[in-house]
Design an enzyme around this catalytic site. Structure first.
Site, PDB file in Angstrom:
ATOM      1  N   HIS A  74      -2.559   0.434   4.477  1.00  0.00           N
ATOM      2  CA  HIS A  74      -2.692   1.889   4.409  1.00  0.00           C
ATOM      3  C   HIS A  74      -4.062   2.270   4.953  1.00  0.00           C
ATOM      4  CE1 HIS A  74       0.458   2.605   0.982  1.00  0.00           C
ATOM      5  NE2 HIS A  74       0.915   1.821   1.951  1.00  0.00           N
ATOM      6  N   GLU A 126      -6.463   4.003   3.739  1.00  0.00           N
ATOM      7  CA  GLU A 126      -7.548   3.833   2.780  1.00  0.00           C
ATOM      8  C   GLU A 126      -7.993   2.373   2.696  1.00  0.00           C
ATOM      9  OE1 GLU A 126      -4.589   5.315   2.396  1.00  0.00           O
ATOM     10  OE2 GLU A 126      -4.594   6.676   0.679  1.00  0.00           O
ATOM     11  N   CYS A 165      -3.666   2.259  -3.423  1.00  0.00           N
ATOM     12  CA  CYS A 165      -4.933   2.686  -2.833  1.00  0.00           C
ATOM     13  C   CYS A 165      -5.918   3.186  -3.891  1.00  0.00           C
ATOM     14  CB  CYS A 165      -4.684   3.744  -1.767  1.00  0.00           C
ATOM     15  SG  CYS A 165      -3.836   3.053  -0.323  1.00  0.00           S
ATOM     16  N   CYS A 185      -1.910   6.648  -2.882  1.00  0.00           N
ATOM     17  CA  CYS A 185      -0.887   6.070  -3.757  1.00  0.00           C
ATOM     18  C   CYS A 185      -1.554   5.222  -4.851  1.00  0.00           C
ATOM     19  CB  CYS A 185       0.065   5.217  -2.928  1.00  0.00           C
ATOM     20  SG  CYS A 185      -0.694   3.701  -2.276  1.00  0.00           S
TER      21      CYS A 185
END
Length: 153
Positions: free
Chosen positions: A56, A58, A88, A85
């Site tokens: 992801h 992040e 993360c 999410c």
């Protein structure tokens, strides 16, 4: 919410990364990690292209920053175009990021404000300042347009 000029500038950088991810066929999310006015790490989503469910935006920004400063405790502010999410948010907490600024809220999987409030849980060893909604319309529009286009293909 009170956002500074720098907040807007850094979110613009995250939006560019999100647009690049979209151009590569990835969900358009971008992230920039900044400390003391310097970008430590940045990234866009790329789990599809590298076959890594943890890739992801992040996580990519955090990994790049940790490598740059040779420390997993990063501090600073993370700018993300979409509310993080659960995975993360866990990484954000473990890396000791002090502040999270995100654009679009995620009513299905958002773990900062929408579904869960992980960063504010006092039972954890680290909490952070969370501000959502910066350039929310633009961040949200990028995601909506991406998925609309995918449904037409």
């Amino acid at each position: 919410m009170n956002f500074s000029r720098d907040d807007f500038n850094w979110m613009e950088q995250a939006l560019k990364l999100a647009a690049h991810a979209a151009a590569e066929g990835e969900v358009p999310v971008g992230a920039v990690l900044v400390r003391d006015g310097t970008m430590l790490g940045s990234g866009g989503n790329n789990p599809i292209s590298i076959n890594d469910p943890t890739a992801h935006a992040e996580i990519n920004a955090i990994r790049q920053a940790a490598e740059k400063v040779t420390n997993y405790r990063l501090g600073g502010t993370l700018y993300v175009t979409l509310e993080p999410c659960l995975m993360c948010m866990g990484a954000i907490i473990h890396s000791r990021i002090e502040r999270l600024v995100f654009g679009a809220h995620d009513p299905k999987t958002g773990a900062a404000e929408s579904v869960y409030q992980i960063g504010a849980d006092k039972r954890l060893n680290h909490t952070l300042n969370i501000q959502g909604g910066l350039l929310e319309e633009r961040c949200s529009r990028l995601l909506k347009d991406f998925f609309k286009e995918r449904r037409q293909d």
